[in-house]
Design an enzyme around this catalytic site. Structure first.
Site, PDB file in Angstrom:
ATOM      1  CG  ASP A  53      -2.694 -35.660  -1.151  1.00  0.00           C
ATOM      2  OD1 ASP A  53      -2.064 -36.742  -1.065  1.00  0.00           O
ATOM      3  OD2 ASP A  53      -3.078 -35.033  -0.151  1.00  0.00           O
ATOM      4  CE  LYS A  77       0.722 -39.962  -0.059  1.00  0.00           C
ATOM      5  NZ  LYS A  77       0.781 -39.235   1.207  1.00  0.00           N
ATOM      6  NE  ARG A 125      -2.350 -44.733   3.583  1.00  0.00           N
ATOM      7  CZ  ARG A 125      -2.855 -43.502   3.524  1.00  0.00           C
ATOM      8  NH1 ARG A 125      -4.160 -43.320   3.641  1.00  0.00           N
ATOM      9  NH2 ARG A 125      -2.073 -42.474   3.343  1.00  0.00           N
ATOM     10  CB  SER A 130       5.334 -37.824   6.145  1.00  0.00           C
ATOM     11  OG  SER A 130       4.096 -38.021   6.788  1.00  0.00           O
ATOM     12  CE  LYS A 138      -8.508 -36.087   2.529  1.00  0.00           C
ATOM     13  NZ  LYS A 138      -7.499 -36.870   3.266  1.00  0.00           N
ATOM     14  CD  GLN A 159      -0.975 -38.673   6.840  1.00  0.00           C
ATOM     15  OE1 GLN A 159      -0.475 -39.795   6.863  1.00  0.00           O
ATOM     16  NE2 GLN A 159      -2.071 -38.409   6.163  1.00  0.00           N
ATOM     17  NE  ARG A 180      -6.160 -36.624  -2.273  1.00  0.00           N
ATOM     18  CZ  ARG A 180      -6.955 -35.665  -1.777  1.00  0.00           C
ATOM     19  NH1 ARG A 180      -7.735 -34.968  -2.573  1.00  0.00           N
ATOM     20  NH2 ARG A 180      -6.958 -35.400  -0.489  1.00  0.00           N
ATOM     21  NE  ARG A 186      -2.176 -30.756   9.954  1.00  0.00           N
ATOM     22  CZ  ARG A 186      -2.185 -31.785   9.102  1.00  0.00           C
ATOM     23  NH1 ARG A 186      -3.337 -32.217   8.605  1.00  0.00           N
ATOM     24  NH2 ARG A 186      -1.064 -32.395   8.758  1.00  0.00           N
ATOM     25  N   GLY A 213      -5.894 -41.917   6.827  1.00  0.00           N
ATOM     26  CA  GLY A 213      -4.515 -41.984   7.329  1.00  0.00           C
ATOM     27  C   GLY A 213      -4.217 -40.824   8.263  1.00  0.00           C
TER      28      GLY A 213
END
Ligand code: S3P
Length: 419
Positions: free
Chosen positions: A306, A333, A112, A155, A13, A157, A379, A18, A84
């Site tokens: 995760d 999350k 979030r 992070s 994912k 992200q 998840r 990306r 996210g």
């Protein structure tokens, strides 16, 4: 239960997001194979199309073509769904564009935190209007300045948003992280020769030319280790047999769950190790094992962030106690995973508790029985479905369709392992 056969997890994912973004920024037509067909990646494709990118349909098995198309101002808000990664990385890309765009998402995503990315991007010169710490927000990018940033969270992200802003805004950036988060953005930038390197533990991007020219590329996305983790867990909990999981990304910033499993007494063999677009890939051979409890320190968390739900599920079947240190990030999350993992383990008869930012799980061997509230978190649904494979178990999930976010064929693949 006897485990057996061969399975292939879906495309990674993180890497799928990306490569789609980089292909949309590249000067020419790129061809991507093995992309995840899950809803989150489709959110990224939808947002990029709204910005003018030409992307062929994302279908299982088929290659996806992304054609050269300069990004243009969108006519409507960019809807990031549940994703996210889409929202945070896109803000980075938009920071380097000279137009305004509004990003929003579903109810879970709107809750979030976004300040962790808007704060450094503002320091780079992007104009951002937001109400509170979340979506929707409006960003007007443009002329940026370079940034040296000490990120308060490990992070990927946050790190990637800054790297994408540096790339699209053509300015140098240096990022320090408290612990190293997943490094797919860095690997892809290096693979495409985009001027990235490491200096004294920091990640440094020095865009090579003005404006930065991203070459079109052909790339095959490896299978997602976070999706494979559920199959690994199911095989470890089985009574006999052996499962072969093919084509799994084994980037060390992602495989902390294998390290923890080893400490807990389950050895997962990696065979046929190879390289795919700058990422290490292997096939995994998994056999059932008797597990023992362990301590997972804060420094290890970014490499398995995760996988905490599925590792907690495994810990509930181990001999002795397990503690995950400083997992407060799990509260923000797709759901409040810290509280929900503990509450759901209790709901099926196990002992688990969030104490401050730590998660404590006691091991046991009573068959799990009860109703699990997934809060539409993919998840959580998959982690507790694994528990439901135990003999004598009766685990009812509040819903199952959330698995389509990251692993559309999860239930079919899980059944294959026990067929
Ligand atoms: C991701 C980074 C992680 C992870 C998420 C995907 C990414 O989030 O939990 O599922 O692709 O960069 P954080 O960066 O918030 O830790």
């Amino acid at each position: 239960m006897k485990v057996g056969g061969i399975v292939r997890p879906p495309g990674d994912k993180s890497i799928s997001h990306r490569v789609l973004m980089l292909a949309a920024l590249a000067r020419g037509t790129s061809e991507l194979r093995g992309l995840l067909t899950g809803a989150d990646v489709k959110s990224t494709a939808r947002v990029l199309r709204q910005l003018g990118a030409t992307i062929s349909p994302i279908r299982e098995g088929g290659p996806v073509r992304v054609a050269r198309s300069p990004l243009t101002a969108p006519r409507s808000p960019l809807y990031c769904g549940n994703s996210g990664t889409t929202a945070r990385l896109m803000v980075g890309i938009l920071a380097g564009q000279r137009f305004a765009a509004t990003l929003t998402g579903d109810a879970s995503l709107r809750r979030r935190p976004m300040r962790r990315v808007t704060e450094p991007l503002r320091q780079m010169g992007a104009e951002i209007t937001e109400r509170g710490d979340g979506l929707p927000l409006t960003i007007r990018g443009g002329r940026l300045r370079g940034l040296t940033y000490q990120s308060p969270v490990a992070s990927a992200q946050v790190k990637s948003a800054i790297l994408f802003a540096g790339l699209t805004g053509n300015v140098p950036v240096t990022i320090h992280e408290p612990y190293r988060s997943r490094d797919h953005t860095e690997r892809l930038f290096a693979h495409l020769g985009l001027g990235i390197h490491e200096r004294e533990g920091a990640i440094v991007l020095e865009p090579p030319n003005r404006p930065a020219a991203i070459p079109p590329f052909h790339l095959s996305v490896p299978g997602d280790p976070s999706s494979a983790a559920f199959l690994v867990a199911a095989a470890v909990l089985a009574e006999e047999g052996e499962l072969l999981i093919e084509n799994v990304g084994v980037n060390p910033t992602r495989t902390g769950f294998l390290v923890v499993l080893e400490r807990m007494g389950a050895h997962v063999e990696r065979v046929n190790l190879r390289d795919e677009g700058g990422e290490p890939v292997a096939d995994l051979v998994v056999r059932p094992a008797q597990l023992k409890g362990t301590e997972v320190p804060a420094s290890e968390i970014p490499t398995l962030v995760d996988e905490v739900p599925v590792l907690a599920v495994l810990a509930s079947r181990a001999r002795g106690a397990t503690v995950f240190r400083e997992v407060g990030e799990l509260r923000v999350k797709e759901s409040n995973r810290l509280e929900l993992v503990a509450a759901n383990l209790r709901a099926v008869g196990a002992r688990a508790e969030a104490r401050g930012s730590d998660l404590h799980v006691a091991g046991g061997d009573r068959p799990p029985r009860g109703r699990v509230e997934t809060a539409s978190d993919h998840r959580l649904a998959m982690a507790f479905a694994v528990l439901g494979t135990l003999p004598g178990s009766d685990v009812k999930l509040s819903e199952k369709k959330s698995v389509a976010i990251s692993y559309p064929s999860f239930f079919r693949d899980l059944r294959t392992c026990f067929a």
